[in-house]
Scaffold this motif. Structure first.
Motif, PDB file in Angstrom:
ATOM      1  N   GLY A 168       0.843  -1.123   0.043  1.00 18.43           N
ATOM      2  CA  GLY A 168      -0.060  -0.051  -0.004  1.00 18.43           C
ATOM      3  C   GLY A 168       0.895   1.325   0.044  1.00 18.43           C
ATOM      4  N   GLY A 169      -0.005   2.338   0.050  1.00 20.13           N
ATOM      5  CA  GLY A 169       0.866   3.565  -0.107  1.00 20.13           C
ATOM      6  C   GLY A 169       0.110   4.927  -0.495  1.00 20.13           C
ATOM      7  N   LEU A 170       0.830   5.865  -0.842  1.00 21.08           N
ATOM      8  CA  LEU A 170       0.427   7.055  -1.480  1.00 21.08           C
ATOM      9  C   LEU A 170       0.671   7.342  -2.798  1.00 21.08           C
ATOM     10  N   VAL A 171      -0.299   7.561  -3.813  1.00 21.46           N
ATOM     11  CA  VAL A 171       0.215   7.687  -5.277  1.00 21.46           C
ATOM     12  C   VAL A 171      -0.785   8.767  -5.864  1.00 21.46           C
ATOM     13  N   GLN A 172      -0.373   9.240  -6.714  1.00 22.33           N
ATOM     14  CA  GLN A 172      -1.241  10.361  -7.413  1.00 22.33           C
ATOM     15  C   GLN A 172      -2.469   9.482  -8.403  1.00 22.33           C
ATOM     16  N   ALA A 173      -3.440  10.263  -8.646  1.00 19.24           N
ATOM     17  CA  ALA A 173      -4.332  10.120  -9.461  1.00 19.24           C
ATOM     18  C   ALA A 173      -3.666   9.587 -10.935  1.00 19.24           C
ATOM     19  N   GLY A 174      -4.158   8.416 -11.328  1.00 22.53           N
ATOM     20  CA  GLY A 174      -3.433   8.081 -12.969  1.00 22.53           C
ATOM     21  C   GLY A 174      -2.322   6.898 -12.659  1.00 22.53           C
ATOM     22  N   GLY A 175      -1.905   6.803 -11.285  1.00 25.34           N
ATOM     23  CA  GLY A 175      -0.614   6.178 -11.217  1.00 25.34           C
ATOM     24  C   GLY A 175      -1.232   4.529 -10.616  1.00 25.34           C
ATOM     25  N   SER A 176      -0.010   3.978 -10.370  1.00 25.14           N
ATOM     26  CA  SER A 176      -0.276   2.470 -10.187  1.00 25.14           C
ATOM     27  C   SER A 176       0.288   1.974  -8.568  1.00 25.14           C
ATOM     28  N   LEU A 177      -0.292   1.060  -8.198  1.00 27.98           N
ATOM     29  CA  LEU A 177       0.249   0.303  -6.992  1.00 27.98           C
ATOM     30  C   LEU A 177      -0.042  -1.130  -7.285  1.00 27.98           C
TER      31      LEU A 177
ATOM     32  N   PHE B 120      -7.942  -2.996 -12.723  1.00 27.30           N
ATOM     33  CA  PHE B 120      -7.312  -3.688 -11.501  1.00 27.30           C
ATOM     34  C   PHE B 120      -7.072  -5.125 -12.053  1.00 27.30           C
ATOM     35  N   THR B 121      -5.969  -5.994 -11.740  1.00 32.06           N
ATOM     36  CA  THR B 121      -6.041  -7.313 -12.145  1.00 32.06           C
ATOM     37  C   THR B 121      -5.302  -8.089 -10.779  1.00 32.06           C
ATOM     38  N   ILE B 122      -6.054  -8.954 -10.637  1.00 29.11           N
ATOM     39  CA  ILE B 122      -5.989 -10.057  -9.533  1.00 29.11           C
ATOM     40  C   ILE B 122      -5.039 -11.289 -10.344  1.00 29.11           C
ATOM     41  N   SER B 123      -4.191 -11.811  -9.554  1.00 28.36           N
ATOM     42  CA  SER B 123      -3.479 -12.986  -9.797  1.00 28.36           C
ATOM     43  C   SER B 123      -2.971 -13.723  -8.620  1.00 28.36           C
ATOM     44  N   GLY B 124      -2.949 -14.845  -8.792  1.00 29.03           N
ATOM     45  CA  GLY B 124      -2.657 -15.903  -7.523  1.00 29.03           C
ATOM     46  C   GLY B 124      -1.689 -16.967  -7.887  1.00 29.03           C
ATOM     47  N   ASP B 125      -0.902 -17.278  -6.990  1.00 27.83           N
ATOM     48  CA  ASP B 125      -0.064 -18.510  -7.130  1.00 27.83           C
ATOM     49  C   ASP B 125      -0.332 -19.406  -6.006  1.00 27.83           C
ATOM     50  N   ASN B 126      -1.018 -20.583  -6.534  1.00 30.01           N
ATOM     51  CA  ASN B 126      -1.229 -21.606  -5.618  1.00 30.01           C
ATOM     52  C   ASN B 126      -0.215 -22.474  -4.811  1.00 30.01           C
ATOM     53  N   VAL B 127       0.921 -22.394  -5.455  1.00 27.71           N
ATOM     54  CA  VAL B 127       1.958 -23.166  -4.615  1.00 27.71           C
ATOM     55  C   VAL B 127       2.607 -22.113  -3.716  1.00 27.71           C
TER      56      VAL B 127
ATOM     57  N   VAL C  58      -1.302 -13.803  -3.368  1.00 30.02           N
ATOM     58  CA  VAL C  58      -2.466 -13.270  -4.293  1.00 30.02           C
ATOM     59  C   VAL C  58      -1.924 -11.992  -4.361  1.00 30.02           C
ATOM     60  N   SER C  59      -2.131 -11.320  -5.587  1.00 32.16           N
ATOM     61  CA  SER C  59      -1.616  -9.989  -5.669  1.00 32.16           C
ATOM     62  C   SER C  59      -2.748  -8.928  -6.397  1.00 32.16           C
ATOM     63  N   LEU C  60      -2.736  -7.804  -6.314  1.00 34.40           N
ATOM     64  CA  LEU C  60      -3.520  -6.889  -6.993  1.00 34.40           C
ATOM     65  C   LEU C  60      -2.823  -5.966  -7.804  1.00 34.40           C
ATOM     66  N   GLN C  61      -2.826  -5.993  -8.881  1.00 36.48           N
ATOM     67  CA  GLN C  61      -2.255  -5.018  -9.665  1.00 36.48           C
ATOM     68  C   GLN C  61      -3.255  -3.764  -9.935  1.00 36.48           C
ATOM     69  N   MET C  62      -3.191  -2.500  -9.496  1.00 33.96           N
ATOM     70  CA  MET C  62      -3.863  -1.434  -9.763  1.00 33.96           C
ATOM     71  C   MET C  62      -3.499  -0.226 -10.408  1.00 33.96           C
ATOM     72  N   ASN C  63      -4.014  -0.012 -11.690  1.00 36.93           N
ATOM     73  CA  ASN C  63      -3.459   0.961 -12.503  1.00 36.93           C
ATOM     74  C   ASN C  63      -4.611   1.912 -12.893  1.00 36.93           C
ATOM     75  N   SER C  64      -4.313   3.142 -13.446  1.00 34.82           N
ATOM     76  CA  SER C  64      -5.248   4.318 -13.357  1.00 34.82           C
ATOM     77  C   SER C  64      -5.973   4.488 -12.081  1.00 34.82           C
ATOM     78  N   LEU C  65      -5.345   4.743 -10.972  1.00 33.63           N
ATOM     79  CA  LEU C  65      -5.976   4.764  -9.604  1.00 33.63           C
ATOM     80  C   LEU C  65      -6.730   6.147  -9.695  1.00 33.63           C
TER      81      LEU C  65
ATOM     82  N   GLN D  47      -3.078   0.461   3.815  1.00 33.65           N
ATOM     83  CA  GLN D  47      -3.801   1.787   3.412  1.00 33.65           C
ATOM     84  C   GLN D  47      -3.269   2.112   1.909  1.00 33.65           C
ATOM     85  N   VAL D  48      -4.286   2.501   1.015  1.00 33.03           N
ATOM     86  CA  VAL D  48      -4.024   2.814  -0.108  1.00 33.03           C
ATOM     87  C   VAL D  48      -4.732   4.367  -0.136  1.00 33.03           C
ATOM     88  N   THR D  49      -3.772   5.214  -0.714  1.00 24.14           N
ATOM     89  CA  THR D  49      -4.464   6.647  -0.751  1.00 24.14           C
ATOM     90  C   THR D  49      -3.831   7.324  -2.167  1.00 24.14           C
ATOM     91  N   VAL D  50      -5.162   7.817  -2.821  1.00 22.33           N
ATOM     92  CA  VAL D  50      -4.739   8.321  -4.146  1.00 22.33           C
ATOM     93  C   VAL D  50      -5.060   9.733  -4.097  1.00 22.33           C
TER      94      VAL D  50
END
Length: 121
Positions: free
Chosen positions: A9-18, A67-74, A78-85, A116-119
């Motif tokens: 998590g963190g702080l990002v400007q609108a249009g950014g990614s986390l 947003f794109t969710i991906s997982g690794d069963n092994v 789980v990850s969440l790629q968040m674009n165009s925030l 926390q995610v702050t845009v």
């Protein structure tokens, strides 16, 4: 004992990614679904995205295409790629998983501590 630990998590400007990540550890026999939820002040907990062990994904309408969710069963991650925030994405994001700790135990819902995610606009 099962733990879900989030990071990213963190702080990002609108249009950014986390990118958020979550790792499950402990006495885990089976995970059926992993998901990300979020909650902003005064609002209800909202399902953002989920992924099953078979790879099926679901997204909230508000994040589809961004947003794109991906997982690794092994690795049990789980990850969440968040674009165009957007500022409306500002919230505490929680990792969630349905986990059985043995072959005879039912699935229980486990939660991470939240990140926390702050845009900013």
């Amino acid at each position: 004992q099962v733990q879900l630990v989030e990071s990213g998590g963190g702080l990002v400007q609108a249009g950014g990614s986390l990118r958020l990540s979550c790792a499950a550890s402990g006495s885990i026999f089976h995970i059926n679904v992993m998901a990300w939820y979020r909650q902003s002040p005064g609002a209800q907990l909202e399902l953002v995205a989920s992924i099953s062990t078979g790879g099926s994904t679901k997204y909230a309408d508000s994040v589809k295409g961004r947003f794109t969710i991906s997982g690794d069963n092994v690795r049990k991650t789980v990850s969440l790629q968040m674009n165009s925030l957007k500022p409306d994405d500002t919230a505490v994001y929680y990792c969630n998983a349905g986990i059985a700790t043995s072959g005879t135990s039912p699935l229980y819902n486990y939660w991470g501590q939240g990140t926390q995610v702050t845009v900013s606009s």
